[in-house]
Design a protein around this motif. Structure first.
Motif, mmCIF file in Angstrom:
data_model
loop_
_atom_site.group_PDB
_atom_site.id
_atom_site.type_symbol
_atom_site.label_atom_id
_atom_site.label_comp_id
_atom_site.label_asym_id
_atom_site.label_seq_id
_atom_site.Cartn_x
_atom_site.Cartn_y
_atom_site.Cartn_z
ATOM 1 N N VAL A 143 0.849 -1.194 0.000
ATOM 2 C CA VAL A 143 0.000 0.000 0.000
ATOM 3 C C VAL A 143 0.891 1.253 0.000
ATOM 4 N N PHE A 144 1.940 1.232 0.827
ATOM 5 C CA PHE A 144 2.843 2.383 0.850
ATOM 6 C C PHE A 144 3.629 2.464 -0.455
ATOM 7 N N LEU A 145 3.917 1.332 -1.053
ATOM 8 C CA LEU A 145 4.550 1.330 -2.370
ATOM 9 C C LEU A 145 3.624 1.984 -3.395
ATOM 10 N N LEU A 146 2.329 1.780 -3.246
ATOM 11 C CA LEU A 146 1.351 2.434 -4.121
ATOM 12 C C LEU A 146 1.412 3.955 -3.951
ATOM 13 N N PHE A 147 1.557 4.434 -2.707
ATOM 14 C CA PHE A 147 1.740 5.873 -2.485
ATOM 15 C C PHE A 147 2.998 6.368 -3.205
ATOM 16 N N THR A 148 4.046 5.561 -3.178
ATOM 17 C CA THR A 148 5.302 5.915 -3.849
ATOM 18 C C THR A 148 5.076 6.063 -5.353
#
Length: 193
Positions: A143-148
């Motif tokens: 999910v945080f990779l998606l923010f990235t």
């Protein structure tokens, strides 16, 4: 990385790093506002059109959901994910602070071309990307990779708008800077300071 994201409130969550990063933003705004030339007696932001102001503020909007999610996102302490992600996160954070200091050290009324701006016309985007990528790894969160990924996509959209604004403000000085400095990262061409 687990398919179902972790949601645990805790002291050792990603919010620790996100809070540090978010706390540097008011410092940058203060420095940037102090450097910005006035346009027809107004601050640069006040002189922008409504659409330009929306673009300016929305470019930072990814931080809001990322910060909220980081409160519930545990760091993968003691795992290889954490030990790989932590130094990457710190490099991104420290790089971001250096970018702010580069702004502060630049002459007013001239484009910022010193420090990390020698190697990138958009080091703020680059350091934010490194920071977010490091947190994605340290938390093993897709999910945080998606923010990235959203941050990267936003930079491809907003960077040309910022460059056009700099061309209008600084003219040939910025045009010459563009010819010798890579857009995101690289070695400057000869003729750099």
């Amino acid at each position: 990385m687990a398919l179902i994201p972790a949601f645990e409130i805790g002291l050792w969550n990603a919010w620790i790093f996100m809070l540090l990063d978010v706390l540097t933003f008011p410092l940058f705004i203060r420095i940037a506002t102090g450097r910005a030339p006035e346009v027809e007696g107004k601050s640069q932001v006040a002189a922008m059109s409504r659409t330009e102001r929306i673009f300016l503020y929305s470019s930072k909007a990814i931080y809001i959901p990322a910060f909220i999610y980081s409160i519930f996102l545990p760091l993968k302490l003691g795992t290889v994910w954490f030990y790989i992600g932590l130094p990457i996160t710190l490099v991104g954070f420290i790089g971001g602070v250096i970018v702010i200091l580069n702004w502060a050290a630049s002459p007013r009324g001239e484009p910022v071309t010193n420090g990390l701006y020698r190697y990138s016309r958009h080091p703020m985007y680059v350091t934010a990307f490194v920071f977010f990528l490091g947190l994605s790894i340290a938390t093993a969160s897709w999910v945080f990779l998606l923010f990235t990924i959203l941050l990267i996509a936003a930079s491809f959209y907003f960077a040309p708008i910022e460059e056009q604004s700099c061309l209008e403000k600084y003219g040939d000085a910025y045009r010459e800077y563009m010819t010798r400095t890579p857009k995101y990262i690289g070695i400057p061409k000869s003729g750099g300071k």
